[in-house]
Motif scaffolding. Structure first.
Motif, mmCIF file in Angstrom:
data_model
loop_
_atom_site.group_PDB
_atom_site.id
_atom_site.type_symbol
_atom_site.label_atom_id
_atom_site.label_comp_id
_atom_site.label_asym_id
_atom_site.label_seq_id
_atom_site.Cartn_x
_atom_site.Cartn_y
_atom_site.Cartn_z
ATOM 1 N N GLY A 191 1.330 -1.273 -0.019
ATOM 2 C CA GLY A 191 -0.354 -0.094 0.138
ATOM 3 C C GLY A 191 1.055 1.083 -0.120
ATOM 4 N N LEU A 192 0.898 1.858 -1.483
ATOM 5 C CA LEU A 192 1.973 2.940 -1.245
ATOM 6 C C LEU A 192 1.587 4.180 -1.189
ATOM 7 C CD1 LEU A 192 4.052 0.699 -3.939
ATOM 8 C CD2 LEU A 192 4.543 1.738 -1.320
ATOM 9 N N TYR A 225 0.170 7.324 1.384
ATOM 10 C CA TYR A 225 0.698 8.544 2.281
ATOM 11 C C TYR A 225 1.872 8.413 3.253
ATOM 12 C CZ TYR A 225 -1.868 12.508 -0.109
ATOM 13 O OH TYR A 225 -2.732 13.289 -0.568
ATOM 14 N N ASP A 241 -2.596 -0.013 -7.424
ATOM 15 C CA ASP A 241 -2.740 0.514 -8.719
ATOM 16 C C ASP A 241 -1.255 1.287 -9.284
ATOM 17 O OD1 ASP A 241 -2.942 3.095 -9.733
ATOM 18 O OD2 ASP A 241 -3.730 4.313 -7.932
ATOM 19 N N ARG A 243 0.325 4.305 -10.023
ATOM 20 C CA ARG A 243 0.820 4.519 -9.294
ATOM 21 C C ARG A 243 2.314 3.884 -9.073
ATOM 22 N NH1 ARG A 243 -0.845 6.615 -3.319
ATOM 23 N NH2 ARG A 243 -2.162 7.625 -5.207
ATOM 24 N N TYR A 271 3.232 -9.173 -6.235
ATOM 25 C CA TYR A 271 3.355 -9.812 -4.801
ATOM 26 C C TYR A 271 4.786 -10.237 -4.684
ATOM 27 C CZ TYR A 271 -0.476 -7.211 -1.880
ATOM 28 O OH TYR A 271 -1.262 -6.718 -1.477
ATOM 29 N N SER A 287 -5.105 0.950 2.752
ATOM 30 C CA SER A 287 -6.294 1.904 2.905
ATOM 31 C C SER A 287 -7.661 1.240 3.709
ATOM 32 C CB SER A 287 -6.850 2.815 2.315
ATOM 33 O OG SER A 287 -7.040 2.366 1.011
ATOM 34 N N SER A 302 -7.467 -8.785 1.945
ATOM 35 C CA SER A 302 -6.928 -9.048 0.318
ATOM 36 C C SER A 302 -5.345 -9.683 0.588
ATOM 37 C CB SER A 302 -6.757 -8.136 -0.684
ATOM 38 O OG SER A 302 -7.216 -7.819 -2.035
ATOM 39 N N SER A 331 -1.504 -0.118 8.807
ATOM 40 C CA SER A 331 -3.348 0.427 8.902
ATOM 41 C C SER A 331 -4.136 0.611 10.306
ATOM 42 C CB SER A 331 -3.776 -0.590 7.669
ATOM 43 O OG SER A 331 -3.124 -0.719 6.996
ATOM 44 N N THR A 332 -4.877 1.296 10.280
ATOM 45 C CA THR A 332 -5.351 2.062 11.051
ATOM 46 C C THR A 332 -6.651 0.425 11.193
ATOM 47 O OG1 THR A 332 -4.937 4.082 10.982
ATOM 48 C CG2 THR A 332 -7.057 3.257 12.822
ATOM 49 N N GLU A 350 0.016 3.931 13.366
ATOM 50 C CA GLU A 350 0.924 5.119 12.040
ATOM 51 C C GLU A 350 0.023 6.097 12.994
ATOM 52 O OE1 GLU A 350 3.753 5.404 10.627
ATOM 53 O OE2 GLU A 350 3.619 7.080 11.714
ATOM 54 N N GLU A 384 -0.859 14.438 7.907
ATOM 55 C CA GLU A 384 0.117 14.527 6.716
ATOM 56 C C GLU A 384 0.019 15.957 6.967
ATOM 57 O OE1 GLU A 384 -3.319 13.391 4.012
ATOM 58 O OE2 GLU A 384 -3.670 12.081 4.438
ATOM 59 N N SER A 432 -8.346 11.858 5.259
ATOM 60 C CA SER A 432 -8.397 10.405 5.971
ATOM 61 C C SER A 432 -8.480 9.601 6.765
ATOM 62 C CB SER A 432 -6.949 10.334 4.695
ATOM 63 O OG SER A 432 -6.466 10.167 5.505
ATOM 64 N N ARG A 487 -9.329 13.884 1.295
ATOM 65 C CA ARG A 487 -10.468 13.539 1.486
ATOM 66 C C ARG A 487 -11.703 14.211 2.649
ATOM 67 N NH1 ARG A 487 -6.646 7.909 1.625
ATOM 68 N NH2 ARG A 487 -5.203 9.424 2.118
HETATM 69 P P1 NAD Z 1 -4.327 5.769 1.124
HETATM 70 O O1 NAD Z 1 -5.127 5.554 0.700
HETATM 71 O O2 NAD Z 1 -3.185 7.175 1.191
HETATM 72 O O3 NAD Z 1 -3.651 4.885 0.283
HETATM 73 C C1 NAD Z 1 -3.687 2.987 0.423
HETATM 74 C C2 NAD Z 1 -2.656 2.573 -0.561
HETATM 75 O O4 NAD Z 1 -2.902 1.157 -0.450
HETATM 76 C C3 NAD Z 1 -3.251 3.423 -1.886
HETATM 77 O O5 NAD Z 1 -2.604 3.501 -3.209
HETATM 78 C C4 NAD Z 1 -4.016 1.439 -2.482
HETATM 79 O O6 NAD Z 1 -3.796 1.292 -3.879
HETATM 80 C C5 NAD Z 1 -2.989 1.195 -1.670
HETATM 81 N N1 NAD Z 1 -4.165 -0.932 -2.390
HETATM 82 C C6 NAD Z 1 -5.169 -0.670 -1.018
HETATM 83 N N2 NAD Z 1 -5.386 -2.024 -1.662
HETATM 84 C C7 NAD Z 1 -4.465 -2.950 -1.349
HETATM 85 C C8 NAD Z 1 -4.121 -4.270 -1.730
HETATM 86 N N3 NAD Z 1 -4.920 -5.346 -1.474
HETATM 87 N N4 NAD Z 1 -2.280 -4.588 -2.082
HETATM 88 C C9 NAD Z 1 -1.795 -3.562 -2.021
HETATM 89 N N5 NAD Z 1 -2.015 -2.616 -1.712
HETATM 90 C C10 NAD Z 1 -3.118 -1.960 -1.875
HETATM 91 O O7 NAD Z 1 -4.440 5.368 2.101
HETATM 92 P P2 NAD Z 1 -2.906 5.952 3.577
HETATM 93 O O8 NAD Z 1 -3.620 7.755 3.614
HETATM 94 O O9 NAD Z 1 -1.758 6.038 3.167
HETATM 95 O O10 NAD Z 1 -4.167 4.987 4.750
HETATM 96 C C11 NAD Z 1 -2.803 3.352 5.179
HETATM 97 C C12 NAD Z 1 -3.517 3.623 6.343
HETATM 98 O O11 NAD Z 1 -2.688 4.075 7.148
HETATM 99 C C13 NAD Z 1 -5.071 3.463 6.626
HETATM 100 O O12 NAD Z 1 -5.629 2.761 7.952
HETATM 101 C C14 NAD Z 1 -5.531 4.675 7.422
HETATM 102 O O13 NAD Z 1 -6.068 4.660 7.982
HETATM 103 C C15 NAD Z 1 -3.513 4.804 8.556
HETATM 104 N N6 NAD Z 1 -3.073 6.425 8.976
HETATM 105 C C16 NAD Z 1 -2.641 7.300 8.237
HETATM 106 C C17 NAD Z 1 -2.901 8.840 7.580
HETATM 107 C C18 NAD Z 1 -2.339 9.893 7.346
HETATM 108 O O14 NAD Z 1 -2.750 10.735 7.592
HETATM 109 N N7 NAD Z 1 -3.774 8.683 5.855
HETATM 110 C C19 NAD Z 1 -1.707 9.287 9.064
HETATM 111 C C20 NAD Z 1 -2.105 7.253 10.602
HETATM 112 C C21 NAD Z 1 -2.599 6.456 10.462
#
Ligand code: NAD
Length: 411
Positions: free
Chosen positions: A7-8, A10, A32, A35, A68, A82, A97, A116-117, A139, A143, A248, A316
């Motif tokens: 998951g690449l 933020y 993606d 990406r 993978y 996410s 998944s 992930s949360t 985490e 942002e 988000s 978001r």
């Molecule tokens: P994001 O939506 O920016 O990125 C998630 C990435 O995961 C996407 O690029 C998506 O294509 C990819 N993805 C989805 N399913 C996948 C799979 N099966 N295999 C591989 N890649 C896959 O999400 P984010 O903002 O980076 O957040 C990720 C997690 O971290 C969430 O649980 C969020 O609650 C948590 N979090 C986010 C922040 C924040 O500020 N953004 C801070 C703390 C915690």
């Protein structure tokens, strides 16, 4: 170490860059393909201060792929996909998944780290699905200051079933020098939700105080925040009144934990109230504009800022977008400006946005909007983020969150 990041977004990209900078070899996987293609050619899909430079600096230790199988020999695999909410409930399909895909390719002793949360109990499920040891390492980055937060966090929370697994994750984050909190996985998962709920509650609290201050002569919520924030038990952080929280994390996380708690028969009433207060903020901004400008039908309104907060391009759950929707429902013609983010609305330069419009709402706390009082001369203005100096504004055409209305101000 050889580290996989799944998951690449933020979190995943920042973690990839930071760990590569620590000398680890990082393989980043995302479903993606666009990406991944972009990243492989040096194109960073998100705006985060310092990230372009850190990715470029460590490009020789960073590999991005949709495959993978490239993770087969990693020592540790971080899941950072996410975890949205759908109909108020956490949606775990991306985590599940990713876990199933990992189970097929990982070597037997690869450690999985849940970044992930996720709700308490999820890491346990991933452990069952994958047959691998799982550590919860939530985490807390923000942002806009994600790299700094990642390198220099207030604390690192590590929830593990076995001491050895937790020690591996502790060794990865040791360089931060931050206090390490070792817990069970369920506690680590819960800490993340409790932290976000508390922060959301703090903001909703000061926003309710702002509502009240607006009705009290000579009362400015910023002074109230200063006065209570110096109390060490309260602290000044997250006490800035405004149009509420978006982004988000807070909206989905407060909803997810609230629904989860209710399903266990223990509703979180303070969290529910915080959500309710927050949901009313966008409408409040528009109402403040109507108080000074009258009906908005057919009139042009400029919204300054569409990102959910400053220093990001992330929209978001942005309150600004909700303000825009309500303005449109009121029949206003809306134009907007943001230094980084895009939205489904006519976007123009800041000057054009202001010049063309009768009304202006500052919806995101970008520094760009500080010191623009002169540019706003003659306009109806709502300062939703308290960036303007009220003494420089025409108070008959100005409202600011948490500041007594001109009719009662100074009486
Ligand atoms: P994001 O939506 O920016 O990125 C998630 C990435 O995961 C996407 O690029 C998506 O294509 C990819 N993805 C989805 N399913 C996948 C799979 N099966 N295999 C591989 N890649 C896959 O999400 P984010 O903002 O980076 O957040 C990720 C997690 O971290 C969430 O649980 C969020 O609650 C948590 N979090 C986010 C922040 C924040 O500020 N953004 C801070 C703390 C915690």
């Amino acid at each position: 170490m050889k580290i996989g990041i799944i998951g690449l977004g933020y979190v995943g990209l920042v973690t990839s860059a930071v760990l590569a900078d620590q000398g680890h070899l990082v393989v980043g996987v995302d479903v993606d393909s666009k990406r991944v293609e972009g990243l492989s050619c040096g194109r960073n899909p998100i705006y985060e201060p310092g990230l372009d430079e850190l990715l470029a600096k460590n490009k020789d230790r960073l590999q991005f792929t949709t495959d993978y199988a490239k993770l087969s020999d990693v020592d540790v695999a971080f899941i950072s996909v996410s975890t949205p909410t759908v109909n108020g409930e956490i949606y775990l399909e991306y985590v599940m998944s990713a876990s199933k895909s990992l189970a097929k390719v990982l070597s037997k002793d690869t450690l999985i780290v849940m970044k992930s949360t996720v709700l308490p109990g999820t890491s346990r499920k991933v452990r069952e699905i994958t047959g691998r040891e799982v550590v919860s390492n939530p985490e807390f980055l923000k942002e806009g200051s994600a790299i700094k937060d990642s390198i220099n966090p207030d604390r690192v929370v590590i929830g593990s079933y076995t001491k050895e697994a937790g020690d591996v994750v502790e060794s990865i984050w040791k360089f931060t020098g931050a206090p390490i909190v070792r817990t069970t996985p369920e506690e680590a998962e819960m800490i993340k939700y409790a932290a976000n709920s508390f922060l959301a509650m703090k903001v909703s609290f000061i926003n309710e105080m702002a509502n009240l201050c607006e009705r009290i002569p000579n009362c400015d919520v910023n002074k109230i925040a200063e006065g209570i924030g110096l109390d060490k038990r309260i602290s000044p952080h997250f006490l800035k009144a405004g149009l509420g929280w978006g982004g988000s994390c807070f909206p989905k996380d407060t909803l997810a934990i609230s629904t989860f708690a209710r399903s266990l028969g223990t509703p979180l009433r303070t969290v529910d109230a915080s959500i309710q207060v927050n949901n009313e903020r966008p409408k409040r901004a528009v109402n403040l504009l109507k108080e000074i400008m009258g009906q908005l039908k057919g009139r042009k309104v400029c919204v300054l800022g569409v990102a959910f907060k400053a220093d990001t391009d992330d929209t978001r759950e942005s309150v600004a977008l909700k303000v825009i929707d309500i303005l449109k429902e009121e029949g206003a013609q809306v134009v907007a400006y943001d230094p980084k983010a895009k939205a489904n609305v006519t976007m123009v330069s800041m000057e054009q946005c202001i010049d063309e419009s009768e009304g202006v709402i500052i919806a995101t706390e970008w520094n760009h909007f500080k010191g623009i009082e002169d540019k706003l001369r003659g306009k109806y203005v709502v300062d939703g983020r308290r960036l303007l100096d009220p003494s420089k504004m025409d108070l008959t055409k100005f409202r600011a969150i948490g500041l007594g209305t001109p009719s009662i101000q100074g009486e």
